[in-house]
Design a protein around this motif. Structure first.
Motif, PDB file in Angstrom:
ATOM      1  N   VAL A   1      -4.189   0.505   0.904  1.00  0.00           N
ATOM      2  CA  VAL A   1      -3.241   1.368   0.880  1.00  0.00           C
ATOM      3  C   VAL A   1      -2.287   1.212   2.135  1.00  0.00           C
ATOM      4  N   ALA A   2      -2.980   0.934   3.262  1.00  0.00           N
ATOM      5  CA  ALA A   2      -2.092   0.600   4.501  1.00  0.00           C
ATOM      6  C   ALA A   2      -1.289  -0.737   4.334  1.00  0.00           C
ATOM      7  N   ALA A   3      -1.752  -1.768   3.653  1.00  0.00           N
ATOM      8  CA  ALA A   3      -0.989  -2.891   3.562  1.00  0.00           C
ATOM      9  C   ALA A   3       0.065  -2.773   2.636  1.00  0.00           C
ATOM     10  N   ALA A   4      -0.004  -1.899   1.438  1.00  0.00           N
ATOM     11  CA  ALA A   4       1.074  -1.538   0.582  1.00  0.00           C
ATOM     12  C   ALA A   4       2.218  -0.931   1.071  1.00  0.00           C
ATOM     13  N   PHE A   5       1.829   0.092   2.075  1.00  0.00           N
ATOM     14  CA  PHE A   5       2.809   0.914   2.585  1.00  0.00           C
ATOM     15  C   PHE A   5       3.505   0.385   3.816  1.00  0.00           C
ATOM     16  N   ILE A   6       2.888  -0.568   4.441  1.00  0.00           N
ATOM     17  CA  ILE A   6       3.388  -1.098   5.586  1.00  0.00           C
ATOM     18  C   ILE A   6       4.503  -2.179   5.052  1.00  0.00           C
ATOM     19  N   GLY A   7       3.929  -2.870   3.990  1.00  0.00           N
ATOM     20  CA  GLY A   7       4.831  -3.997   3.302  1.00  0.00           C
ATOM     21  C   GLY A   7       6.023  -3.189   2.626  1.00  0.00           C
ATOM     22  N   ALA A   8       6.162  -1.970   2.310  1.00  0.00           N
ATOM     23  CA  ALA A   8       7.422  -1.332   1.792  1.00  0.00           C
ATOM     24  C   ALA A   8       8.343  -1.409   2.806  1.00  0.00           C
ATOM     25  N   THR A   9       8.152  -1.580   4.104  1.00  0.00           N
ATOM     26  CA  THR A   9       9.064  -1.440   5.174  1.00  0.00           C
ATOM     27  C   THR A   9      10.054  -2.645   5.170  1.00  0.00           C
ATOM     28  N   VAL A  10       9.379  -3.911   4.533  1.00  0.00           N
ATOM     29  CA  VAL A  10      10.195  -4.915   4.505  1.00  0.00           C
ATOM     30  C   VAL A  10      11.322  -4.875   3.670  1.00  0.00           C
ATOM     31  N   SER A  11      11.458  -4.100   2.596  1.00  0.00           N
ATOM     32  CA  SER A  11      12.222  -3.923   1.380  1.00  0.00           C
ATOM     33  C   SER A  11      13.606  -2.863   2.049  1.00  0.00           C
TER      34      SER A  11
ATOM     35  N   LEU B   1     -11.384   0.557  15.321  1.00  0.00           N
ATOM     36  CA  LEU B   1     -10.416  -0.200  14.411  1.00  0.00           C
ATOM     37  C   LEU B   1      -9.625   0.710  13.592  1.00  0.00           C
ATOM     38  N   ASN B   2     -10.334   1.803  12.820  1.00  0.00           N
ATOM     39  CA  ASN B   2      -9.749   2.649  11.911  1.00  0.00           C
ATOM     40  C   ASN B   2      -8.365   3.333  12.559  1.00  0.00           C
ATOM     41  N   ILE B   3      -8.852   3.930  13.790  1.00  0.00           N
ATOM     42  CA  ILE B   3      -7.782   4.580  14.710  1.00  0.00           C
ATOM     43  C   ILE B   3      -6.589   3.890  14.941  1.00  0.00           C
TER      44      ILE B   3
ATOM     45  N   PHE C   1      -2.834   4.502  13.044  1.00  0.00           N
ATOM     46  CA  PHE C   1      -1.618   4.711  13.651  1.00  0.00           C
ATOM     47  C   PHE C   1      -0.593   3.680  13.322  1.00  0.00           C
ATOM     48  N   VAL C   2      -1.003   2.407  12.718  1.00  0.00           N
ATOM     49  CA  VAL C   2       0.053   1.431  12.122  1.00  0.00           C
ATOM     50  C   VAL C   2       0.534   1.993  10.850  1.00  0.00           C
ATOM     51  N   LEU C   3      -0.384   2.529  10.299  1.00  0.00           N
ATOM     52  CA  LEU C   3       0.079   3.023   8.771  1.00  0.00           C
ATOM     53  C   LEU C   3       1.151   4.178   8.950  1.00  0.00           C
ATOM     54  N   ALA C   4       0.696   4.948   9.927  1.00  0.00           N
ATOM     55  CA  ALA C   4       1.517   6.324  10.318  1.00  0.00           C
ATOM     56  C   ALA C   4       3.012   5.724  10.821  1.00  0.00           C
ATOM     57  N   GLY C   5       3.146   4.790  11.695  1.00  0.00           N
ATOM     58  CA  GLY C   5       4.461   4.092  11.948  1.00  0.00           C
ATOM     59  C   GLY C   5       5.118   3.474  10.802  1.00  0.00           C
ATOM     60  N   ALA C   6       4.379   2.967   9.786  1.00  0.00           N
ATOM     61  CA  ALA C   6       5.049   2.388   8.759  1.00  0.00           C
ATOM     62  C   ALA C   6       5.644   3.724   7.843  1.00  0.00           C
ATOM     63  N   LEU C   7       4.853   4.321   7.592  1.00  0.00           N
ATOM     64  CA  LEU C   7       5.178   5.706   6.825  1.00  0.00           C
ATOM     65  C   LEU C   7       6.516   6.385   7.367  1.00  0.00           C
ATOM     66  N   ILE C   8       6.461   6.379   8.832  1.00  0.00           N
ATOM     67  CA  ILE C   8       7.655   6.988   9.272  1.00  0.00           C
ATOM     68  C   ILE C   8       8.958   6.384   9.140  1.00  0.00           C
ATOM     69  N   ILE C   9       8.774   4.966   9.310  1.00  0.00           N
ATOM     70  CA  ILE C   9      10.011   4.092   8.916  1.00  0.00           C
ATOM     71  C   ILE C   9      10.473   4.244   7.445  1.00  0.00           C
ATOM     72  N   ASN C  10       9.364   4.374   6.628  1.00  0.00           N
ATOM     73  CA  ASN C  10       9.588   4.096   5.125  1.00  0.00           C
ATOM     74  C   ASN C  10      10.458   5.487   4.743  1.00  0.00           C
TER      75      ASN C  10
END
Length: 333
Positions: A249-259, A293-295, A299-308
């Motif tokens: 899920v994190a990979a998919a949402f982080i990847g959405a920031t590329v578009s 690591l999950n922490i 945080f990385v996922l949260a950042g991607a969601l904020i951008i998205n």
């Protein structure tokens, strides 16, 4: 270049530079091969999630599907002595049943995707646990009824977990799904459904068919991930696929920031999985405890969601501004 388009590549580059300086063995051939091959299963499962996201859905059942397919294929080898081809076919058929449960809940009973797949996740977890008799399945085990097993996991199947086959499988899936989702009419229609389902329906397109395809694809790639996981560990462990849900899920949402539009996309998902793989590998090499690591991933996922979602709000604001400024006659053209 806009940051929202190329920021992910920049972050990956910075991480590689950082870890290459702080962890001397990071840039060795063996370690880089380990990073790329280690992200294969996550990437494949995340691509399945990308298909469901493309139609504005969300499949939470992929982790359970990974567990189920893993348990089924190992049990067919160990308990029943079946060959590779038949075992894979049966595992795939069982996994697609998970998709049909999701489809019935979502399309027939109009249950929102998130809730429907959450329910399916628990159902499939229970089925996998019950099927595996509440424990792991491994070669040479004795079943709970006292019967000794004689089946063996084929060496050819174990060979699938070697770095080169894993990388080839991952890149093949990325290439094929990129063509399907981004270069064909069905793929474009799926994105149109994700943007505005009602408008697509008014255009005479059968949206139900494409939603069904998206969830079948999600289950298919989760099954493929489970098969590769089974090859890698040569056993079936309780809830073995659960850990792949969050990361995929994190990979998919982080990847959405590329578009530009913040949409889920295949290349972005691949880069998102690569980012997570580099991050995990580098932190482990720096002796960061695994339980932390999950922490960091969170945080990385949260950042991607904020951008998205910032992109989403801006697109919505632009649409409102456009419709308020353009004359009605021109808007209808």
């Amino acid at each position: 270049m806009q940051f929202k388009q190329y920021g992910l590549i920049s972050v990956i580059t910075l991480l590689v530079i950082l870890f290459s300086v702080t962890a001397p063995n990071f840039l060795t051939t063996d370690n880089l091969l380990s990073v790329v091959s280690g992200m294969a299963i996550v990437t494949i499962v995340a691509i399945g999630i990308t298909f469901s996201l493309s139609v504005d859905g969300f499949d939470l059942s992929v982790g359970s599907t990974v567990t189920l397919s893993n348990a089924v294929i190992i049990s067919l080898f160990v308990w029943h002595g079946m060959n590779i081809g038949l075992s894979i076919a049966i595992a795939l058929a069982v996994s697609l049943l998970v998709a049909f449960i999701n489809i019935i809940l979502i399309i027939k009973f109009k249950v929102p995707d998130l809730y429907a797949t959450l329910a399916t996740m628990f159902i499939v977890e229970g089925v996998a646990l019950t099927y595996s008799e509440g424990g792991s399945i491994s070669q040479g085990m004795t079943r709970q009824n006292g019967v000794a097993t004689t089946g063996k996991i084929p060496d050819a199947f174990k060979a699938l977990s070697e770095p080169v086959p894993l990388i080839i499988a991952m890149l093949t899936v990325v290439f094929i799904t990129y063509i399907l989702l981004h270069r064909t009419n069905p793929g474009r229609i799926m994105y149109m459904i994700g943007d505005n389902k009602q408008a697509v329906q008014f255009g005479g397109i059968n949206t139900t068919k494409y939603i069904i395809i998206s969830y079948l694809a999600s289950a298919f790639f989760a099954c493929l991930g489970g098969i590769l996981l089974a090859s890698q560990v040569s056993s079936a462990q309780v809830n073995s696929g659960a850990g792949y849900l969050m990361t995929a899920v994190a990979a998919a949402f982080i990847g959405a920031t590329v578009s530009k539009s913040g949409k889920p996309n295949i290349i972005g998902t691949f880069l998102g999985a690569l980012l997570i793989a580099i991050l995990e590998n580098g932190l482990v090499m720096l002796s960061v405890p695994y339980y932390g690591l999950n922490i960091i991933k969170g945080f990385v996922l949260a950042g991607a969601l904020i951008i998205n979602y910032a992109q989403f709000k801006q697109r919505r604001l632009n649409r409102v501004t456009y419709h308020s400024e353009v004359p009605v006659a021109q808007q209808s053209i």
